[in-house]
Enzyme design. Sequence first.
Site, PDB file in Angstrom:
ATOM      1  N   ARG A 110       0.837  -1.212   0.000  1.00 14.52           N
ATOM      2  CA  ARG A 110       0.000   0.000   0.000  1.00 14.52           C
ATOM      3  C   ARG A 110       0.863   1.251   0.000  1.00 14.52           C
ATOM      4  O   ARG A 110       0.465   2.290  -0.512  1.00 14.52           O
ATOM      5  CB  ARG A 110      -0.960  -0.016   1.204  1.00 14.52           C
ATOM      6  CG  ARG A 110      -1.838   1.230   1.307  1.00 14.52           C
ATOM      7  CD  ARG A 110      -3.066   0.989   2.190  1.00 14.52           C
ATOM      8  NE  ARG A 110      -2.721   0.517   3.509  1.00 14.52           N
ATOM      9  CZ  ARG A 110      -2.455   1.318   4.559  1.00 14.52           C
ATOM     10  NH1 ARG A 110      -2.468   2.640   4.409  1.00 14.52           N
ATOM     11  NH2 ARG A 110      -2.172   0.803   5.725  1.00 14.52           N
TER      12      ARG A 110
ATOM     13  N   TYR B  35     -13.542  15.482 -19.012  1.00 14.36           N
ATOM     14  CA  TYR B  35     -14.042  14.128 -18.803  1.00 14.36           C
ATOM     15  C   TYR B  35     -15.161  14.132 -17.760  1.00 14.36           C
ATOM     16  O   TYR B  35     -15.101  14.857 -16.762  1.00 14.36           O
ATOM     17  CB  TYR B  35     -12.891  13.231 -18.364  1.00 14.36           C
ATOM     18  CG  TYR B  35     -13.313  11.870 -17.869  1.00 14.36           C
ATOM     19  CD1 TYR B  35     -14.067  11.025 -18.675  1.00 14.36           C
ATOM     20  CD2 TYR B  35     -12.971  11.442 -16.594  1.00 14.36           C
ATOM     21  CE1 TYR B  35     -14.470   9.777 -18.220  1.00 14.36           C
ATOM     22  CE2 TYR B  35     -13.365  10.196 -16.132  1.00 14.36           C
ATOM     23  CZ  TYR B  35     -14.117   9.374 -16.948  1.00 14.36           C
ATOM     24  OH  TYR B  35     -14.520   8.145 -16.494  1.00 14.36           O
TER      25      TYR B  35
ATOM     26  N   ASP C  55      -4.567  16.912 -16.995  1.00 16.94           N
ATOM     27  CA  ASP C  55      -4.869  15.571 -17.483  1.00 16.94           C
ATOM     28  C   ASP C  55      -4.229  15.438 -18.862  1.00 16.94           C
ATOM     29  O   ASP C  55      -4.640  16.092 -19.814  1.00 16.94           O
ATOM     30  CB  ASP C  55      -6.389  15.394 -17.564  1.00 16.94           C
ATOM     31  CG  ASP C  55      -6.804  14.011 -18.033  1.00 16.94           C
ATOM     32  OD1 ASP C  55      -5.944  13.241 -18.494  1.00 16.94           O
ATOM     33  OD2 ASP C  55      -8.017  13.702 -17.960  1.00 16.94           O
TER      34      ASP C  55
ATOM     35  N   LYS D  51      -5.487   3.822 -20.358  1.00 19.57           N
ATOM     36  CA  LYS D  51      -5.634   4.166 -21.767  1.00 19.57           C
ATOM     37  C   LYS D  51      -4.318   3.941 -22.521  1.00 19.57           C
ATOM     38  O   LYS D  51      -3.824   2.828 -22.598  1.00 19.57           O
ATOM     39  CB  LYS D  51      -6.130   5.602 -21.889  1.00 19.57           C
ATOM     40  CG  LYS D  51      -7.305   5.959 -20.987  1.00 19.57           C
ATOM     41  CD  LYS D  51      -8.534   5.119 -21.205  1.00 19.57           C
ATOM     42  CE  LYS D  51      -9.784   5.673 -20.536  1.00 19.57           C
ATOM     43  NZ  LYS D  51      -9.760   5.729 -19.080  1.00 19.57           N
TER      44      LYS D  51
END
Length: 387
Positions: free
Chosen positions: A54, A107, A179, A204
């Site tokens: 983590r 988005y 982004d 992506k």
Amino acid sequence: MAGSSTVVVHADRDVHPSRAVVPPIYQTATFWAEDADEFARVAAESRGKDFYTRYGNPNHAQVAAVVAELEGTEAAMVTASGMAALTTTVLGLVSAGDHVIGQKATYGGTASVLLNLLPRLGISTTVVDQTDVGAFERALTPKTRLILVESPSNPLLQITDLGAVAALAKAHGVITLADNTFATPMNSRPVEFGIDVVWHSATKYLNGHTDVSAGVLAGPAEILGKVWDTGVLTGATLGPFDAWLLLRGMRTLPLRVQRHNANGLAIAQALENHPAIAKVHYPGLASHPQHELAGKQMTGFGGVLALELNGGFEAADAFLGHLKYSRRSASLGGVESLAVHPASMWRGMLSDQQIAESGVPLGLVRLAAGIEDTPDLVADVVAAVSA
């Protein structure tokens, strides 16, 4: 800096050395230490790689090394998804009472963070027309701490003047977060224009094979340290195997993006003057209102384009049904071509009013060109739109 194809193959070589040519998968939740001093050191290390997964993992660190080199930043980190990258960053950098500026054209998930999530936490937000730099300036308040930009925007492919927004933000002590999912560092490196932090849905183009959900962040180590502190608490951790798959996908990123660029441009040119098409949104076209700005910020224009069909919703739905190679599916950036109707997809994240206010036409189709042969894709979309 070495060439991008060299970077994606070798930038992580010394992160966690072994004699294996292909990095091992560190499929472990935790790591042991030799003594108390070593345990204390690794437990306190920001974005570490061998304390507890983590907190970090060797596979995370290998991905981060490649991303940081590609984006030209001091550091990078990984998350479980692109949305985890965005929300962890925002929650790590702003608090109740602060103000955040975003874009109207962005988005749907980002829009929902701005319009729905942050106001519930006592963080005020303003969304502006990204094509108007003055709108960002007019939205600034003494409490503004963060500006979110996306260029090209999803799904309208509008361009943000990164240099102008970054200069404005720096003059007011505001952090900028970009982004870069659509462009990728192959086509644009926002930090070269003054942007502070870059994020991607690595699901992506970075992964490129539609088999991983992941996010990445790249920026100054000091800022990422604050984000990492929040990420440890929220637990948006990328699994080691997924990090390994992401790293493997990035090895071919420069080669894949060349084909995505070529296919996106070819399809846009083939459809631009088709009688069934009202408008093609693609920054590589000379007819795009921001083509000149795109050319200054980008070395290629990507594989994503948006089509407005005459006939609205029904025509868009019919077009999707006639496509042979581009399958009707969310996401983009994989080796396969995908097409989606954004207004339908975003209804789970935004209200109809919020979709309308974003400026996304109900008849808009977002087409993400894969790496198939260019003539095949062009023939397919022309046949589908003619039908």
